[in-house]
Design a protein around this motif. Structure first.
Motif, PDB file in Angstrom:
ATOM      1  N   THR A 247       0.801  -1.220   0.000  1.00  0.00           N
ATOM      2  CA  THR A 247       0.000   0.000   0.000  1.00  0.00           C
ATOM      3  C   THR A 247       0.835   1.272   0.000  1.00  0.00           C
ATOM      4  OG1 THR A 247      -0.125   0.103   2.413  1.00  0.00           O
ATOM      5  CG2 THR A 247      -1.803  -1.214   1.277  1.00  0.00           C
ATOM      6  N   GLY A 248       2.042   1.225   0.525  1.00  0.00           N
ATOM      7  CA  GLY A 248       2.819   2.446   0.687  1.00  0.00           C
ATOM      8  C   GLY A 248       2.421   3.241   1.905  1.00  0.00           C
ATOM      9  N   ASN A 249       1.439   2.762   2.680  1.00  0.00           N
ATOM     10  CA  ASN A 249       0.983   3.449   3.891  1.00  0.00           C
ATOM     11  C   ASN A 249       1.699   2.889   5.112  1.00  0.00           C
ATOM     12  OD1 ASN A 249      -0.806   4.954   2.356  1.00  0.00           O
ATOM     13  ND2 ASN A 249      -2.496   3.510   2.669  1.00  0.00           N
ATOM     14  N   GLN A 250       1.870   3.750   6.119  1.00  0.00           N
ATOM     15  CA  GLN A 250       2.509   3.312   7.355  1.00  0.00           C
ATOM     16  C   GLN A 250       1.567   2.405   8.138  1.00  0.00           C
ATOM     17  OE1 GLN A 250       5.523   4.012   7.192  1.00  0.00           O
ATOM     18  NE2 GLN A 250       5.379   5.642   5.660  1.00  0.00           N
ATOM     19  N   HIS A 251       2.151   1.566   8.992  1.00  0.00           N
ATOM     20  CA  HIS A 251       1.363   0.561   9.697  1.00  0.00           C
ATOM     21  C   HIS A 251       1.890   0.411  11.122  1.00  0.00           C
ATOM     22  CE1 HIS A 251      -1.891  -2.189   9.278  1.00  0.00           C
ATOM     23  NE2 HIS A 251      -1.191  -3.257   9.607  1.00  0.00           N
ATOM     24  N   LEU A 252       1.039  -0.159  11.982  1.00  0.00           N
ATOM     25  CA  LEU A 252       1.342  -0.283  13.407  1.00  0.00           C
ATOM     26  C   LEU A 252       0.882  -1.637  13.913  1.00  0.00           C
ATOM     27  CD1 LEU A 252       0.807   2.324  16.179  1.00  0.00           C
ATOM     28  CD2 LEU A 252      -0.473   0.195  16.350  1.00  0.00           C
ATOM     29  N   GLY A 253       1.575  -2.155  14.907  1.00  0.00           N
ATOM     30  CA  GLY A 253       1.187  -3.432  15.502  1.00  0.00           C
ATOM     31  C   GLY A 253       1.693  -3.532  16.930  1.00  0.00           C
ATOM     32  N   TYR A 254       1.100  -4.449  17.701  1.00  0.00           N
ATOM     33  CA  TYR A 254       1.523  -4.721  19.073  1.00  0.00           C
ATOM     34  C   TYR A 254       2.363  -5.997  19.091  1.00  0.00           C
ATOM     35  CZ  TYR A 254      -1.927  -1.248  20.496  1.00  0.00           C
ATOM     36  OH  TYR A 254      -2.638  -0.089  20.646  1.00  0.00           O
ATOM     37  N   LEU A 255       3.464  -5.956  19.840  1.00  0.00           N
ATOM     38  CA  LEU A 255       4.376  -7.087  19.934  1.00  0.00           C
ATOM     39  C   LEU A 255       3.960  -7.980  21.099  1.00  0.00           C
ATOM     40  CD1 LEU A 255       7.729  -5.102  19.547  1.00  0.00           C
ATOM     41  CD2 LEU A 255       6.365  -6.155  17.739  1.00  0.00           C
ATOM     42  N   GLY A 283      -4.027   4.340   8.312  1.00  0.00           N
ATOM     43  CA  GLY A 283      -2.662   4.727   7.980  1.00  0.00           C
ATOM     44  C   GLY A 283      -2.589   5.423   6.639  1.00  0.00           C
ATOM     45  N   THR A 284      -1.764   6.446   6.581  1.00  0.00           N
ATOM     46  CA  THR A 284      -1.475   7.121   5.320  1.00  0.00           C
ATOM     47  C   THR A 284       0.039   7.056   5.103  1.00  0.00           C
ATOM     48  OG1 THR A 284      -1.196   9.300   6.331  1.00  0.00           O
ATOM     49  CG2 THR A 284      -3.431   8.657   5.685  1.00  0.00           C
ATOM     50  N   GLN A 285       0.511   7.784   4.123  1.00  0.00           N
ATOM     51  CA  GLN A 285       1.934   7.744   3.826  1.00  0.00           C
ATOM     52  C   GLN A 285       2.761   8.397   4.926  1.00  0.00           C
ATOM     53  OE1 GLN A 285       2.986   9.547   0.134  1.00  0.00           O
ATOM     54  NE2 GLN A 285       5.029   8.658   0.064  1.00  0.00           N
ATOM     55  N   ILE A 314       5.206  -1.681  17.553  1.00  0.00           N
ATOM     56  CA  ILE A 314       6.064  -1.462  16.396  1.00  0.00           C
ATOM     57  C   ILE A 314       5.295  -0.637  15.371  1.00  0.00           C
ATOM     58  CG2 ILE A 314       5.342  -3.675  15.384  1.00  0.00           C
ATOM     59  CD1 ILE A 314       8.056  -3.857  14.021  1.00  0.00           C
ATOM     60  N   PHE A 315       5.997   0.259  14.688  1.00  0.00           N
ATOM     61  CA  PHE A 315       5.373   1.023  13.607  1.00  0.00           C
ATOM     62  C   PHE A 315       6.415   1.261  12.526  1.00  0.00           C
ATOM     63  CE2 PHE A 315       7.157   4.185  16.438  1.00  0.00           C
ATOM     64  CZ  PHE A 315       7.700   5.139  15.591  1.00  0.00           C
ATOM     65  N   THR A 316       5.939   1.541  11.330  1.00  0.00           N
ATOM     66  CA  THR A 316       6.820   1.779  10.188  1.00  0.00           C
ATOM     67  C   THR A 316       6.948   3.274   9.928  1.00  0.00           C
ATOM     68  OG1 THR A 316       4.991   1.640   8.596  1.00  0.00           O
ATOM     69  CG2 THR A 316       6.162  -0.409   9.122  1.00  0.00           C
ATOM     70  N   ASP A 317       8.119   3.676   9.489  1.00  0.00           N
ATOM     71  CA  ASP A 317       8.340   5.014   8.948  1.00  0.00           C
ATOM     72  C   ASP A 317       9.231   4.832   7.728  1.00  0.00           C
ATOM     73  OD1 ASP A 317       8.540   7.681   8.447  1.00  0.00           O
ATOM     74  OD2 ASP A 317      10.020   8.080  10.004  1.00  0.00           O
ATOM     75  N   LEU A 318       8.605   4.411   6.641  1.00  0.00           N
ATOM     76  CA  LEU A 318       9.339   4.017   5.438  1.00  0.00           C
ATOM     77  C   LEU A 318       8.867   4.839   4.243  1.00  0.00           C
ATOM     78  CD1 LEU A 318       9.164   0.157   5.972  1.00  0.00           C
ATOM     79  CD2 LEU A 318      11.201   1.573   6.206  1.00  0.00           C
ATOM     80  N   VAL A 319       9.810   5.301   3.470  1.00  0.00           N
ATOM     81  CA  VAL A 319       9.531   6.003   2.214  1.00  0.00           C
ATOM     82  C   VAL A 319      10.427   5.375   1.148  1.00  0.00           C
ATOM     83  CG1 VAL A 319       9.565   8.191   0.983  1.00  0.00           C
ATOM     84  CG2 VAL A 319       8.941   8.133   3.404  1.00  0.00           C
ATOM     85  N   SER A 320       9.799   4.873   0.099  1.00  0.00           N
ATOM     86  CA  SER A 320      10.561   4.211  -0.957  1.00  0.00           C
ATOM     87  C   SER A 320      11.428   5.223  -1.691  1.00  0.00           C
ATOM     88  CB  SER A 320       9.602   3.524  -1.937  1.00  0.00           C
ATOM     89  OG  SER A 320      10.323   2.885  -2.965  1.00  0.00           O
ATOM     90  N   GLU A 321      12.701   4.875  -1.900  1.00  0.00           N
ATOM     91  CA  GLU A 321      13.624   5.762  -2.608  1.00  0.00           C
ATOM     92  C   GLU A 321      13.820   5.331  -4.058  1.00  0.00           C
ATOM     93  OE1 GLU A 321      17.468   8.039  -1.105  1.00  0.00           O
ATOM     94  OE2 GLU A 321      17.885   5.916  -1.468  1.00  0.00           O
TER      95      GLU A 321
END
Length: 669
Positions: A247-255, A283-285, A314-321
């Protein structure tokens, strides 16, 4: 008026002063002593001498003056214990080693890992140095004597160096003096005005030094509650990252996992991650919003029965280069920030919800073992997992609502100012000016690196599998936006693709177990304990026993009945894919050629509202189709039963309902 005297009473917990009168009876005096030291019954004895001679009992119907107890005298109190013959020093050593608590601290049961580490020696043993040691093989000197677990020189010379000692090493440092930590109390910071002060009107009309909270000077915390984070295997992290890849959107989860001993650091604790639960979210970008989760309590309950607990988020902070090379942007570093102020506040809120049970705290808890993991780009432009916690000072500021994020500078926080609704103590931090002098600054604004504790995040060389891994895994919860839904059709597909003869391997899937418990058609919350025990202990016999139950037979029947509704499920999948395609194309256009799409930036709010409305329409249509699918499934089952009943009863009588010709399974009616 009777003359007032003060008598000192010494106990293993310390010395306290009791106010009395010369004519006061012994019974009245002992009641004051019991109240002062927190004894509910006569579980103590008071003596005039340190060697337990000259006992003072309530049976002596005498006054203190007759017993020759004068102003300033010292009495000695000893709690009653079964081992009456033991010396006072032995009693104090035993209480300090495991069962000591500060005065007024509640009885608490610490985590298993804490109970285990308390019993460990913790010292760092060294071999005899061939060059420096001049003694025999049985001797010891300064070059080979065992080191304490909090030795800073040893920690700094590890590879890599350890900046923070473990929490239990910190406790050993506090309790390692001559008093054996008899007076140690880990007090939680409070930023609120103490209640019950009657000498003045309440805030904002009045405040005094007794009820006013102390000013806070932020220091970098020297210890950490968790020393390492380890994912059991790469599959756990890869499945979590799949959402961003698609999706390219940020995501979150519990460990979810467990706390174990980390042997690379003296008395260290490791958080082992066995599964990731993904709650409802938007989640958005560049943003994440956590929605209310009605299943949160059930998830924690099922995890506890599996021997797991919530250890972090845990969460993502990713931007495709570069999509061709598969690289991501390296955005979090020493020149920008590692955690933003808003993320620190969120982490502090989570840590306050998951406190660390501690016997040395008057509140029964101190700090937290809850960790934060960020999936972000590293220096090599690959995905890296970075672990953090926030300090206990940050937890206090967040708990008492004293910390705010800065709008334009994510690396800066801001300590609130006092108002008529809330008093906020002054918050300071120390910095170095351009001349190299240490100065104290007011935390408005505040660099958030004073609040952050970094934790090493690793993957094992030999993967560990609490749950089985399949090439065709069961869908993850709350991923409807991808068309990955958890329903009985998905379960039927999963069972048909996994045909292992070992039932435990098929059923050992964290997300599948959650679906069996939380589905609305046939929830198994009250009848799945045996299966969870089988998964926890990896017992195939118990799993086979549960497989023969009525519940599993009903589940298999539901999977069979749900198969004909695949056409409607495919329609919802098409709608999901259609929505995803539209939003993806719009996002790509905005990123690559926004001037063509949006020549006027004033159109952005209108476009955002239109997209939100389109998203709501898609969700409403999908829900309608889901309800329609369930109705058709029930109707189809009823018609099929009616057809079989009519066929068994023979041809209908004249005037009856004509039977439809028998149709092949799977053909439309």
């Amino acid at each position: 008026m009777a003359e007032t005297i003060i008598i000192r009473v010494q106990s293993p917990e310390g010395v306290k002063r009791i106010t009395a009168t010369k004519r006061e009876t012994v019974a009245t005096f002992l009641k004051k002593v019991a109240k002062e030291f927190g004894f509910r019954n006569n579980g103590f004895s008071v003596y005039t001498n340190r060697n337990r001679t000259g006992e003072i009992t309530a049976a002596q119907n005498k006054s203190l003056n007759l017993l020759k107890i004068k102003h300033g005298d010292m009495l000695f109190l000893y709690p009653s214990s079964p081992a009456g013959s033991s010396s006072s020093s032995e009693t104090m050593d035993t209480s300090v080693s495991q069962n000591s608590r500060p005065g007024g601290a509640p009885q608490v049961v610490e985590d298993e890992i804490d109970q285990y580490l308390i019993k460990q020696d913790g010292k760092i043993y060294r071999n005899r140095d061939q060059q420096l040691c001049r003694h025999g093989p049985l001797g010891k000197c300064v070059h080979c004597v065992p080191l304490e677990p909090f030795d800073e020189d040893y920690l700094n010379h590890l590879e890599p160096p350890v900046k923070h000692m473990s929490f239990h090493a910190y406790i050993r440092k506090l309790t390692g003096g001559a008093d054996k930590g008899k007076f140690v109390a880990l007090e939680n910071i409070s930023c609120k005005i103490k209640s019950g002060c009657e000498g003045h009107p309440p805030w904002p009309e009045g405040i005094c030094t007794k009820c006013q909270p102390s000013a806070i000077t932020l220091n970098r915390q020297k210890y950490r509650h968790v020393d390492n984070i380890m994912f059991e295997n790469h599959t756990i992290a890869d499945r979590f990252l799949d959402f961003w890849r698609k999706t390219g959107n940020q995501h979150l989860g519990y460990l979810y996992g467990r706390y174990t001993e980390h042997k690379d650091i003296p008395l260290g604790i490791r958080a082992e991650v066995a599964a990731i639960y993904e709650p409802p979210q938007i989640g958005t970008q560049n943003s994440l919003e956590i929605l209310e989760d009605p299943k949160a309590e059930v998830v924690d309950e099922i995890a506890a029965k599996l021997g797991l607990r919530k250890v972090g988020w845990i969460f993502t902070d990713l931007v495709s280069e570069d999509t061709r090379k598969g690289t991501v942007r390296y955005s979090r570093n020493k020149d920008t920030y590692f955690l933003s102020a808003e993320e620190c506040i969120t982490a502090g809120n989570f840590q306050n919800q998951q406190p660390n049970i501690c016997r040395l705290s008057p509140d029964g808890h101190f700090g937290s073992k809850f960790v934060t993991v960020v999936a972000t780009g590293g220096p090599d432009n690959q995905v890296h997992f970075e672990g953090y916690q926030v300090s206990n000072q940050c937890m206090a500021l967040v708990r008492d609502e004293c910390l705010l994020p800065c709008r334009d500078a994510p690396e800066l926080g801001y300590a609130k100012e006092s108002s008529s609704e809330q008093y906020v103590p002054d918050v300071f931090y120390k910095d170095i000016d351009k001349f190299g002098n240490e100065i104290t600054q007011l935390a408005r604004p505040l660099p958030v690196e004073y609040l952050i504790i970094d934790i090493t995040t690793t993957f094992p060389k030999d993967p560990v599998y609490t749950f089985s891994i399949s090439q065709n895994p069961f869908p993850i919860e709350n991923r409807d936006v991808l068309g990955e839904t958890q329903d009985f059709h998905s379960l039927a597909t999963y069972l048909s693709q996994n045909t292992s003869s070992i039932f435990l391997d098929i059923i050992s899937d964290f997300h599948l177990l959650l679906f069996l418990v939380t589905n609305e058609v046939m929830p198994l919350r009250d009848s799945i304990s045996l299966l969870l025990e089988a998964v926890r202990t990896k017992n195939e016999e118990l799993a086979q026993t549960w497989k023969k139950s009525e519940q599993w037979a009903t589940i298999e029947q539901l999977c069979t009945q749900r198969a004909p509704s695949r056409g409607c499920a495919n329609l919802t999948l098409i709608l999901d894919n259609w929505k995803f395609a539209i939003t993806s194309q719009l996002r790509n256009l905005l990123l690559s050629d926004h001037q063509t799409v949006l020549p006027d930036y004033g159109r952005i709010p209108a476009l955002s509202g239109a997209l939100d409305e389109l998203y709501r329409d898609f969700r409403a249509l999908k829900e309608q189709l889901g309800r329609l699918s369930d109705r058709f499934a029930h109707l189809e089952g009823s018609v099929e039963q009616l057809s079989r009943a009519r066929g068994a009863a023979g041809p209908p009588r004249r005037g009856g309902i004509p039977l439809s010709p028998r149709r092949a399974p799977g053909t439309p009616q």
